[in-house]
Scaffold this active site. Structure first.
Site, PDB file in Angstrom:
ATOM      1  CG  ASP A   1      -0.368   0.149   2.526  1.00 51.16           C
ATOM      2  OD1 ASP A   1       0.823  -0.211   2.687  1.00 51.16           O
ATOM      3  OD2 ASP A   1      -1.044   0.616   3.447  1.00 51.16           O
TER       4      ASP A   1
ATOM      5  CE1 TYR B   1       7.585   3.963   1.466  1.00 52.88           C
ATOM      6  CE2 TYR B   1       7.375   5.080  -0.643  1.00 52.88           C
ATOM      7  CZ  TYR B   1       8.028   4.181   0.168  1.00 52.88           C
ATOM      8  OH  TYR B   1       9.123   3.489  -0.297  1.00 52.88           O
TER       9      TYR B   1
ATOM     10  CG  PHE C   1       8.954  -0.276  -3.200  1.00 52.92           C
ATOM     11  CD1 PHE C   1       9.219  -0.594  -1.879  1.00 52.92           C
ATOM     12  CD2 PHE C   1       8.383  -1.243  -4.022  1.00 52.92           C
ATOM     13  CE1 PHE C   1       8.931  -1.865  -1.381  1.00 52.92           C
ATOM     14  CE2 PHE C   1       8.090  -2.512  -3.531  1.00 52.92           C
ATOM     15  CZ  PHE C   1       8.368  -2.821  -2.206  1.00 52.92           C
TER      16      PHE C   1
END
Length: 229
Positions: free
Chosen positions: A70, A72, A83
């Site tokens: 999911d 940040y 990422f």
């Protein structure tokens, strides 16, 4: 305020996923997010970035799929690519470990000064989170928002309708999606999650970046330039 009517998604994905947007579960996603906002919860990423991975990497061009869990959940971090964080944001620990592995795997790779992975997406690396939204400061808070039904369909569409893709699955959660992928048609690479809690167990040394390029080259596809600068 999230306005699904104004959100754009690349025409190639709209064609492939058109039926999904009409299904009852997608209405549930909209209602869930509306309820979150009515309760004054802040949602990341912003509306225009929810489908950023789809807009940066058209369906027909996908070569590599990297699956995250999911977005940040900190302010200004998420922008719709797993990422990746936007310019000016501190380097997240998992991405720091990804760069460490790149240094060891790709000759002459130099750790970048910006952590935005859009340059990968524009080389047809599809950076997909299984859940596309999250509540501020609350990781995995939208895991029950029906997003996974949508992204499972995305993964299966890629597997069924394309050939010679690389699917990179880091961690148990991503590896749970392997049943959606036809391994006779695609390369599936698995390792531990690059989180500091697991990277030393089975992520460092996995060489997924060079293995991806070796496979693409063997399929007469242009390898990925993993450098960000």
């Amino acid at each position: 305020m999230i306005n699904f009517e104004s959100i754009q998604i690349h025409s190639s994905w709209k064609k492939v996923l058109g039926d999904e947007f009409q299904k009852p579960y997608f209405k549930n996603i909209k209602e869930f997010l509306k309820k979150e906002e009515k309760q004054w919860n802040i949602i990341y990423p912003k509306s225009s970035d929810i489908f950023n991975a789809f807009n940066q990497t058209p369906f027909g061009d996908v070569k590599v799929v990297i699956l995250g869990q999911d977005p940040y959940h900190g302010e200004g971090e998420a922008h719709g690519l797993c990422f990746s964080v936007q310019h000016g944001i501190r380097l997240p620990p998992s991405l720091k470990n990804i760069f460490k592995e790149l240094v060891n795997d790709i000759p002459c790779f130099i750790p970048p000064t910006s952590w935005n992975l859009t340059v990968w997406a524009k080389q047809w690396v599809f950076l997909l989170n299984a859940t596309l939204t999250v509540r501020k400061d609350t990781p995995n808070s939208h895991k029950n928002a029906w997003w996974q039904q949508f992204t499972d369909s995305v993964i299966k569409k890629l597997s069924d309708e394309k050939t010679w893709l690389v699917f990179i699955l880091w961690g148990a959660y991503a590896q749970g999606k392997i049943e959606l992928i036809n391994q006779d048609k695609h390369l599936v690479l698995q390792a531990a999650h690059p989180s500091p809690f697991s990277a030393y167990k089975w992520f460092f040394g996995c060489k997924h970046f060079s293995k991806s390029n070796d496979y693409l080259f063997s399929c007469w596809k242009t390898p990925i330039n993993w450098k960000l600068s």
